[in-house]
Motif scaffolding. Structure first.
Motif, PDB file in Angstrom:
ATOM      1  N   CYS A   1      -4.815  10.627  -7.719  1.00  0.00           N
ATOM      2  CA  CYS A   1      -4.584  11.838  -6.928  1.00  0.00           C
ATOM      3  C   CYS A   1      -4.104  12.951  -7.843  1.00  0.00           C
ATOM      4  O   CYS A   1      -3.177  12.769  -8.618  1.00  0.00           O
ATOM      5  N   LYS A   2      -4.722  14.101  -7.716  1.00  0.00           N
ATOM      6  CA  LYS A   2      -4.306  15.249  -8.519  1.00  0.00           C
ATOM      7  C   LYS A   2      -3.677  16.282  -7.604  1.00  0.00           C
ATOM      8  O   LYS A   2      -4.122  16.493  -6.486  1.00  0.00           O
ATOM      9  N   GLY A   3      -2.628  16.928  -8.092  1.00  0.00           N
ATOM     10  CA  GLY A   3      -1.993  17.990  -7.332  1.00  0.00           C
ATOM     11  C   GLY A   3      -1.054  17.488  -6.242  1.00  0.00           C
ATOM     12  O   GLY A   3      -0.644  18.253  -5.385  1.00  0.00           O
ATOM     13  N   ALA A   4      -0.740  16.205  -6.251  1.00  0.00           N
ATOM     14  CA  ALA A   4       0.167  15.655  -5.237  1.00  0.00           C
ATOM     15  C   ALA A   4       1.544  15.471  -5.858  1.00  0.00           C
ATOM     16  O   ALA A   4       1.707  15.466  -7.079  1.00  0.00           O
ATOM     17  N   THR A   5       2.527  15.318  -5.005  1.00  0.00           N
ATOM     18  CA  THR A   5       3.883  15.065  -5.486  1.00  0.00           C
ATOM     19  C   THR A   5       3.954  13.640  -6.027  1.00  0.00           C
ATOM     20  O   THR A   5       3.098  12.801  -5.709  1.00  0.00           O
ATOM     21  N   PRO A   6       4.960  13.327  -6.833  1.00  0.00           N
ATOM     22  CA  PRO A   6       5.065  11.974  -7.377  1.00  0.00           C
ATOM     23  C   PRO A   6       5.100  10.890  -6.299  1.00  0.00           C
ATOM     24  O   PRO A   6       4.487   9.831  -6.464  1.00  0.00           O
ATOM     25  N   SER A   7       5.781  11.154  -5.202  1.00  0.00           N
ATOM     26  CA  SER A   7       5.838  10.145  -4.151  1.00  0.00           C
ATOM     27  C   SER A   7       4.470   9.951  -3.489  1.00  0.00           C
ATOM     28  O   SER A   7       4.079   8.826  -3.170  1.00  0.00           O
ATOM     29  N   GLU A   8       3.721  11.048  -3.290  1.00  0.00           N
ATOM     30  CA  GLU A   8       2.377  10.944  -2.712  1.00  0.00           C
ATOM     31  C   GLU A   8       1.428  10.222  -3.667  1.00  0.00           C
ATOM     32  O   GLU A   8       0.589   9.425  -3.239  1.00  0.00           O
ATOM     33  N   ARG A   9       1.565  10.477  -4.982  1.00  0.00           N
ATOM     34  CA  ARG A   9       0.724   9.777  -5.956  1.00  0.00           C
ATOM     35  C   ARG A   9       1.023   8.284  -5.949  1.00  0.00           C
ATOM     36  O   ARG A   9       0.112   7.458  -5.997  1.00  0.00           O
ATOM     37  N   ARG A  10       2.305   7.933  -5.904  1.00  0.00           N
ATOM     38  CA  ARG A  10       2.709   6.529  -5.882  1.00  0.00           C
ATOM     39  C   ARG A  10       2.166   5.839  -4.629  1.00  0.00           C
ATOM     40  O   ARG A  10       1.635   4.726  -4.689  1.00  0.00           O
ATOM     41  N   GLN A  11       2.256   6.515  -3.484  1.00  0.00           N
ATOM     42  CA  GLN A  11       1.769   5.951  -2.229  1.00  0.00           C
ATOM     43  C   GLN A  11       0.253   5.749  -2.272  1.00  0.00           C
ATOM     44  O   GLN A  11      -0.250   4.706  -1.858  1.00  0.00           O
ATOM     45  N   ALA A  12      -0.483   6.713  -2.828  1.00  0.00           N
ATOM     46  CA  ALA A  12      -1.937   6.591  -2.932  1.00  0.00           C
ATOM     47  C   ALA A  12      -2.328   5.483  -3.901  1.00  0.00           C
ATOM     48  O   ALA A  12      -3.276   4.726  -3.659  1.00  0.00           O
ATOM     49  N   ARG A  13      -1.575   5.342  -4.975  1.00  0.00           N
ATOM     50  CA  ARG A  13      -1.851   4.288  -5.944  1.00  0.00           C
ATOM     51  C   ARG A  13      -1.628   2.916  -5.328  1.00  0.00           C
ATOM     52  O   ARG A  13      -2.436   1.995  -5.494  1.00  0.00           O
TER      53      ARG A  13
END
Length: 150
Positions: free
Chosen positions: A124-136
């Motif tokens: 995920c690009k342009g997301a907050t660290p928590s959103e990136r972690r959740q998507a991962r």
């Protein structure tokens, strides 16, 4: 004439008290040239480490040990040294083939559907660290490697 040993010492043409290893002579000459700007010395056109008095340049050029490299490139005495390769004209394949890629009306490649495959984890690009972690973590849970293996 064989090349000198790299560890052998040579005398600097600008100052006879300078003894320099052969492999470092070109570096030393750059420094010494700056220290003696009014010196009547010139560089040999065949080797940058050959520094001679300007009045002796013509004699040095006629007797320089590196001149053979230049002469071997400029003067070719025989045509035997240059092989003549005949040019073969390739038959044109354009007449044999009716296919023309320019005439086809095809859409370009779109990688987006392939990115959405279940066995690829997308960053995920342009997301907050928590959103990136959740998507991962979501991608790891839905990841299914190819079943065609062992």
């Amino acid at each position: 004439m064989a090349d000198p040993d790299p560890q052998q010492l040579q005398t600097c043409p600008y100052n006879a008290s300078h003894q320099v290893a052969t492999y470092r002579m070109h570096i030393h000459l750059q420094k010494c040239r700056k220290q003696y700007p009014n010196c009547n010395k010139v560089t040999c056109p065949f080797d940058a480490t050959h520094i001679v008095n300007d009045v002796e340049l013509d004699y040095h050029i006629s007797t320089c040990s590196k001149r053979h490299l230049f002469d071997s490139q400029v003067y070719i005495t025989d045509d035997d040294h240059r092989p003549v390769v005949p040019v073969i004209q390739q038959p044109s394949t354009r007449n044999d083939c009716e296919e023309s890629w320019d005439d086809e009306n095809v859409t370009s490649y779109k990688p987006e559907p392939l990115k959405r495959a279940q066995n690829i984890i997308v960053k995920c690009k342009g997301a907050t660290p928590s959103e990136r972690r959740q998507a991962r973590m979501m991608g790891v849970q839905t990841y299914r490697p190819n079943e065609g293996g062992n």
